[in-house]
Design an enzyme around this catalytic site. Structure first.
Site, PDB file in Angstrom:
ATOM      1  N   HIS A 134       0.936  -1.221   0.232  1.00 63.40           N
ATOM      2  CA  HIS A 134       0.006  -0.081  -0.141  1.00 63.40           C
ATOM      3  C   HIS A 134       0.761   1.316   0.099  1.00 63.40           C
ATOM      4  O   HIS A 134       0.594   1.968  -0.877  1.00 63.40           O
ATOM      5  CB  HIS A 134      -0.838   0.109   1.159  1.00 63.40           C
ATOM      6  CG  HIS A 134      -1.353   1.266   1.439  1.00 63.40           C
ATOM      7  ND1 HIS A 134      -2.834   1.875   0.551  1.00 63.40           N
ATOM      8  CD2 HIS A 134      -1.194   2.243   2.168  1.00 63.40           C
ATOM      9  CE1 HIS A 134      -2.993   3.136   1.163  1.00 63.40           C
ATOM     10  NE2 HIS A 134      -2.435   3.292   1.958  1.00 63.40           N
ATOM     11  N   HIS A 139       1.360   5.034  -2.713  1.00 67.91           N
ATOM     12  CA  HIS A 139       1.760   6.451  -2.211  1.00 67.91           C
ATOM     13  C   HIS A 139       2.713   7.078  -3.242  1.00 67.91           C
ATOM     14  O   HIS A 139       2.840   8.328  -3.316  1.00 67.91           O
ATOM     15  CB  HIS A 139       1.776   6.453  -0.658  1.00 67.91           C
ATOM     16  CG  HIS A 139       0.550   6.445   0.102  1.00 67.91           C
ATOM     17  ND1 HIS A 139      -0.239   7.646   0.030  1.00 67.91           N
ATOM     18  CD2 HIS A 139      -0.006   5.517   0.788  1.00 67.91           C
ATOM     19  CE1 HIS A 139      -1.125   7.404   0.891  1.00 67.91           C
ATOM     20  NE2 HIS A 139      -0.978   6.165   1.335  1.00 67.91           N
ATOM     21  N   GLU A 182      -5.743   9.371  -0.515  1.00 69.88           N
ATOM     22  CA  GLU A 182      -6.172   7.850  -0.262  1.00 69.88           C
ATOM     23  C   GLU A 182      -7.258   7.338  -1.317  1.00 69.88           C
ATOM     24  O   GLU A 182      -7.322   6.463  -1.856  1.00 69.88           O
ATOM     25  CB  GLU A 182      -6.804   7.426   1.188  1.00 69.88           C
ATOM     26  CG  GLU A 182      -5.733   7.962   2.270  1.00 69.88           C
ATOM     27  CD  GLU A 182      -4.464   6.667   2.386  1.00 69.88           C
ATOM     28  OE1 GLU A 182      -4.533   5.665   1.377  1.00 69.88           O
ATOM     29  OE2 GLU A 182      -3.736   6.772   3.068  1.00 69.88           O
ATOM     30  N   SER A 201      -3.889   0.739  -4.732  1.00 69.67           N
ATOM     31  CA  SER A 201      -3.352  -0.643  -3.811  1.00 69.67           C
ATOM     32  C   SER A 201      -4.409  -1.528  -3.939  1.00 69.67           C
ATOM     33  O   SER A 201      -4.130  -2.730  -3.377  1.00 69.67           O
ATOM     34  CB  SER A 201      -2.566  -0.429  -2.637  1.00 69.67           C
ATOM     35  OG  SER A 201      -3.486   0.344  -1.596  1.00 69.67           O
TER      36      SER A 201
HETATM   37 FE    FE Z   1      -2.158   5.352   2.925  1.00 67.00          FE
END
Ligand code: FE
Ligand code: PHE
Length: 296
Positions: A134, A139, A182, A201
């Site tokens: 993730h 990110h 997010e 993700s």
């Molecule tokens: Fe995150």
């Protein structure tokens, strides 16, 4: 590999919750097992394929440019060479979630905390806490983009500042992070694309957020987002769509949030699935499959 975790408590919307706090470590790269590398490869290949026409081009281009690929779990030091050159960001390895203020401080310093360990094979499709896949896959590529990179740093600085104003400003700011960093969508000439790491993700949500009629897709509006509750245990009921990273930057980095927090003080929050008259609606969700409670 088990590393002891220290538990602390942190004030949130729901009162004090335990947070596993851990210090910054060196990425123990030599300790990854063949199985760890295989998990990375499996996830990387699968998401790459799904994201070809679903992720925003900035994500896909930068992921390639920084040399992230399926062959092995990347070394943070290697990625840092590219990040340093592109935007001055630096990855730091951590054991897991940091206390909020530590997290803000790192972002303010252009340091992005990345969980160094990867999920087990039986957690391939879902894991509740952020892991390497993730954090790194989701990110890090956009930290190569100059505007997004500045947005993230400004968010950190804004977080440090908000924490001096109390819990309500912090929860306003957390919602902004949730619905942009997010779970954000971006409008492009080729249609809506994903830039939020929580979606990027996730195999299921990458498809759901764009193709399903169930969720709302609504134009980004700062104070609207800051009032909107969200889901932590299901797909989002609502996604907010930005027109460009420039728009996001101008709407968040330029204004002083002080008066906005003040204005929002005591305002009623908006349930995760609600559409308001003032919303710019890309898709009015059918609400199919929604749980009626559990908005955070
Ligand atoms: Fe995150
Ligand atoms: N402009 C915000 C403030 O005055 C800081 C911020 C920037 C917050 C970008 C979030 C994202 O506090």
């Amino acid at each position: 590999m088990e590393t002891p975790r220290r538990v602390e408590h942190q004030m949130t919307d729901k009162g004090y919750v335990p947070v596993y706090t851990t210090a910054v470590v060196e990425q123990p790269w030599a300790q990854y097992s063949a199985e760890d590398h295989q998990t990375w490869a499996t996830l990387f290949k699968r998401q790459q394929e799904i994201l070809q026409d679903r992720a925003c081009p900035e994500f896909l281009e930068n992921q390639a440019a920084m040399g992230m690929n399926e062959s092995q779990i990347p070394k943070f030091d290697d990625l840092n060479v590219h990040l340093k050159k592109a935007t001055g960001w630096k990855l730091i390895a951590v054991e897991g979630l940091l206390p909020e203020l530590d997290f803000f401080m790192h972002l303010k310093n252009r340091e992005f905390p990345v969980t160094w360990w990867i999920r087990r094979p039986d957690q391939i499709d879902y894991i509740a806490e952020p892991d390497l896949f993730h954090d790194l896959f989701g990110h890090v590529p956009l930290l190569m983009n100059p505007i997004f990179a500045d947005y993230m740093q400004a968010y950190g600085a804004g977080g440090v500042r908000a924490s001096t104003f109390g819990n309500e400003p912090l929860s306003n700011l957390t919602r902004l992070y949730w619905y942009t960093v997010e779970f954000g969508l971006i409008n492009t000439p080729k249609g809506l694309r994903i830039y939020g790491a929580g979606i990027l993700s996730s195999k299921g949500e990458s498809i759901h957020c764009l193709e399903s009629n169930a969720p709302n897709r609504i134009g980004f509006d700062l104070s609207r987002v800051m009032r909107t509750r969200y889901r932590i245990d299901t797909y989002q009921k609502t996604y907010f769509v930005i027109d460009s990273f420039e728009q996001l930057f101008r709407a968040t980095v330029d204004p002083d949030f002080g008066p906005i927090y003040y204005h929002l003080k005591g305002a009623e929050s908006v349930p995760a699935g609600t559409v308001l008259d003032t919303d710019t609606v890309f898709n009015r969700g059918t609400g199919e499959g929604w749980l009626t409670d559990g908005d955070v």
